[in-house]
Design an enzyme around this catalytic site. Structure first.
Site, mmCIF file in Angstrom:
data_model
loop_
_atom_site.group_PDB
_atom_site.id
_atom_site.type_symbol
_atom_site.label_atom_id
_atom_site.label_comp_id
_atom_site.label_asym_id
_atom_site.label_seq_id
_atom_site.Cartn_x
_atom_site.Cartn_y
_atom_site.Cartn_z
ATOM 1 N N ARG A 1 -21.975 41.363 22.514
ATOM 2 C CA ARG A 1 -21.510 42.528 23.271
ATOM 3 C C ARG A 1 -22.401 43.749 23.081
ATOM 4 O O ARG A 1 -22.284 44.718 23.825
ATOM 5 C CB ARG A 1 -20.057 42.851 22.886
ATOM 6 C CG ARG A 1 -19.036 41.936 23.542
ATOM 7 C CD ARG A 1 -17.629 42.339 23.201
ATOM 8 N NE ARG A 1 -17.242 41.874 21.875
ATOM 9 C CZ ARG A 1 -16.090 42.162 21.287
ATOM 10 N NH1 ARG A 1 -15.210 42.949 21.899
ATOM 11 N NH2 ARG A 1 -15.804 41.692 20.086
ATOM 12 N N GLN B 1 -25.079 30.540 7.300
ATOM 13 C CA GLN B 1 -24.030 29.858 8.063
ATOM 14 C C GLN B 1 -24.699 29.326 9.328
ATOM 15 O O GLN B 1 -24.900 30.061 10.287
ATOM 16 C CB GLN B 1 -22.884 30.812 8.408
ATOM 17 C CG GLN B 1 -21.714 30.122 9.098
ATOM 18 C CD GLN B 1 -20.655 31.098 9.605
ATOM 19 O OE1 GLN B 1 -20.935 32.280 9.799
ATOM 20 N NE2 GLN B 1 -19.452 30.611 9.830
ATOM 21 N N ASP C 1 -20.296 44.942 9.966
ATOM 22 C CA ASP C 1 -20.274 45.904 11.071
ATOM 23 C C ASP C 1 -19.217 46.988 10.864
ATOM 24 O O ASP C 1 -18.726 47.572 11.824
ATOM 25 C CB ASP C 1 -20.052 45.183 12.408
ATOM 26 C CG ASP C 1 -18.730 44.444 12.472
ATOM 27 O OD1 ASP C 1 -17.957 44.481 11.494
ATOM 28 O OD2 ASP C 1 -18.451 43.816 13.519
ATOM 29 N N GLY D 1 -4.115 42.925 14.854
ATOM 30 C CA GLY D 1 -3.139 42.168 14.087
ATOM 31 C C GLY D 1 -2.252 43.108 13.288
ATOM 32 O O GLY D 1 -2.751 44.004 12.603
ATOM 33 N N GLU E 1 -0.811 38.417 15.000
ATOM 34 C CA GLU E 1 -1.721 38.874 16.045
ATOM 35 C C GLU E 1 -0.933 39.472 17.204
ATOM 36 O O GLU E 1 0.209 39.083 17.465
ATOM 37 C CB GLU E 1 -2.593 37.718 16.533
ATOM 38 C CG GLU E 1 -3.531 37.166 15.467
ATOM 39 C CD GLU E 1 -4.428 38.227 14.873
ATOM 40 O OE1 GLU E 1 -4.947 39.071 15.637
ATOM 41 O OE2 GLU E 1 -4.609 38.220 13.637
ATOM 42 N N ASN F 1 -18.596 46.637 17.738
ATOM 43 C CA ASN F 1 -18.810 45.437 18.543
ATOM 44 C C ASN F 1 -19.670 45.681 19.769
ATOM 45 O O ASN F 1 -20.148 44.729 20.378
ATOM 46 C CB ASN F 1 -17.462 44.855 18.981
ATOM 47 C CG ASN F 1 -16.686 44.289 17.811
ATOM 48 O OD1 ASN F 1 -17.229 43.539 17.002
ATOM 49 N ND2 ASN F 1 -15.424 44.662 17.690
ATOM 50 N N ASN G 1 -59.934 80.309 7.402
ATOM 51 C CA ASN G 1 -59.423 80.601 8.742
ATOM 52 C C ASN G 1 -60.060 79.634 9.733
ATOM 53 O O ASN G 1 -61.290 79.551 9.831
ATOM 54 C CB ASN G 1 -59.747 82.037 9.160
ATOM 55 C CG ASN G 1 -59.072 82.389 10.485
ATOM 56 O OD1 ASN G 1 -57.921 82.779 10.523
ATOM 57 N ND2 ASN G 1 -59.799 82.228 11.581
ATOM 58 N N ASN H 1 -63.529 63.111 13.553
ATOM 59 C CA ASN H 1 -63.417 62.211 12.404
ATOM 60 C C ASN H 1 -63.689 60.743 12.718
ATOM 61 O O ASN H 1 -63.824 59.932 11.797
ATOM 62 C CB ASN H 1 -62.020 62.329 11.785
ATOM 63 C CG ASN H 1 -60.916 62.042 12.789
ATOM 64 O OD1 ASN H 1 -61.096 62.205 13.984
ATOM 65 N ND2 ASN H 1 -59.766 61.620 12.296
#
Length: 455
Positions: free
Chosen positions: A16, A73, A103, A140, A155, A228, A377, A386
């Site tokens: 998302r 995972q 998050d 929930g 839920e 999200n 100055n 350079n």
């Protein structure tokens, strides 16, 4: 005190967010959101911190570095499945394990500590971090019994009217007795529409085994905001901006328009500094007392000295001395060191150079790969030439020299102490001490030439 462990869930891609960048790496005020989570957990004195990675694993690991151990995972099969991946590291350890989402960058260290303390003092097998919100639709609900213990989590789609009236919600952060956690994780099934293994099911399993489950409620509901999408990211960044700015204000910094001032989490600012609107200060910047910054100034990873004034300018990875005046519209590039009482004027660019005390570079000049002494100055339009197309070379200008307007100093070259360079000169050879260097074509006037042209 019991041993403490942490598991951060950071395997999701975050579709998302609509981004090639993995969700937990999206920055909030110049810091990846997951780094806020790690930093907030550090005061808890964890024995081990394990981050569960999946999408973008190598990039996440590179960002976090040695701050965590990592477990991959390979398939994202739900939050319970994610935590279970840490079993080889944690399953046989005695103590408390906190499970947090990568998050949720706004949860404060104090909240984590209170959650740990509540869990350990209550003797619970699980403690849920909850909060109270006005509109809990979609969340929930945490249902407690008469003694205040958690009875169940319902839920929204499964809640009856009475349960929907409950405003206490599950934030997705938990403390567990570590051994009870990994024992229960083995019993979680995926008998649901998504065919995933959900961490809240551990609560039901522990309750069915007559174990004690409690909840700790944080009063700041915005602290538990999960990110999200980009809308939530912008909201979280605004909340963090307010939190950081208010801390500086309370410490004696004047921020004239906090809504339009952006200060990173690693920035330190002394008392009596004034910051004007449109200013962005990031990285490991330190600003000393009585400096004036802005408006519309960008500073990244710099040290700014006492009494220095910087207006409408960009400065990165540099050291600026005391009572320096920079801008408007100056650009100080990385690896520059500017001494005290220096003036850097409008439309000046300085790169990888050292500028001595009381030297002035007032306007419309480029100073790159140069070493300037004190009391110099630099006239308008001066350029240190350079770059030869292959390599960069050093220009050295010693103390109390005077460089006339529109001079080109072709490096490598040295202007020795007390020397003058005449305006309009292109200097290719070293200039001895106390000398005047003139390197320009002699002027020729052709009288009457314009009249001839007109014919």
């Amino acid at each position: 005190m019991k041993k403490r462990f942490a598991v951060i869930l950071a395997a999701g891609q975050g579709t998302r967010m609509k981004s090639k960048l993995y969700k937990v790496l999206h920055p909030i005020l110049d810091r990846p959101m997951i780094q806020y989570v790690i930093d907030a957990l550090k005061p808890a004195k964890l024995e081990k911190l394990v981050t569960i990675v999946g999408h973008g694993a190598e990039r996440v690991k590179a960002e976090i570095g040695t701050n965590s151990e990592f477990v991959l995972q390979e398939e994202q099969l739900g939050t319970a499945h994610a935590v279970l991946q840490a079993a080889d590291i944690l399953k046989n350890k005695t103590g408390t394990t906190i499970v947090v989402c990568g998050d949720t960058p706004l949860i404060k260290p104090e909240t984590y500590e209170k959650l740990f303390e509540h869990h350990e003092l209550s003797g619970s097998k699980a403690t849920i971090l909850t909060t109270i919100i006005k509109n809990p639709t979609g969340y929930g609900r945490v249902i407690r019994n008469e003694s205040g213990e958690v009875e169940r989590i319902v839920e929204h789609k499964d809640a009856d009217d009475k349960e929907k009236s409950v405003n206490e919600i599950n934030t997705g952060t938990y403390c567990f007795d570590n051994e009870a956690l990994f024992s229960a994780l083995k019993k979680v099934n995926n008998n649901n529409a998504q065919q995933e293994y959900y961490l809240p099911d551990v609560i039901e399993i522990l309750k069915a085994e007559n174990e004690k489950v409690t909840a700790f409620t944080t009063e700041d509901d915005e602290e538990t905001t999960g990110i999200n999408d980009r809308v939530a990211l912008a909201h979280a960044e605004n909340l963090m901006k307010i939190r950081i700015n208010e801390a500086h204000l309370r410490n004696g910094v004047t921020i004239t328009d906090p809504n339009n001032t952006y200060i990173g989490p690693d920035v330190t600012i002394d008392q009596d500094v004034i910051v004007y609107p449109g200013t962005v200060i990031t990285g490991k910047t330190h600003i000393e007392t009585e400096a004036v910054i802005g408006p519309h100034t960008e500073i990244e990873s710099c040290t700014i000295g006492t009494g220095t004034v910087i207006r409408q300018s960009v400065i990165k990875n540099s050291k600026i001395g005391n009572d320096v005046n920079i801008g408007p519209f100056a650009h100080i590039r990385p690896e520059t060191s500017i001494g005290d009482d220096v003036r850097v004027g409008n439309f000046v660019e300085i790169k990888k150079s050292t500028i001595g005390n009381t030297t002035k570079v007032p306007h419309l000049s480029y100073i790159g790969d140069a070493k300037l002494g004190k009391g110099i100055n630099i006239g308008c339009g001066t350029i240190t030439v350079n770059y030869d197309g292959v390599n960069k070379h050093l220009t050295t200008i010693e103390d109390n020299s005077f460089i006339g307007c529109n001079s080109n100093l072709v490096a490598p070259v040295t202007i020795e102490e007390g020397s003058y360079v005449a305006a309009g000169s292109t200097i290719t050879d070293d200039v001895p001490k106390d000398s005047l260097a003139i390197a320009r074509a002699r002027q020729t006037n052709k009288e009457g030439y314009v009249a001839k042209l007109k014919k």
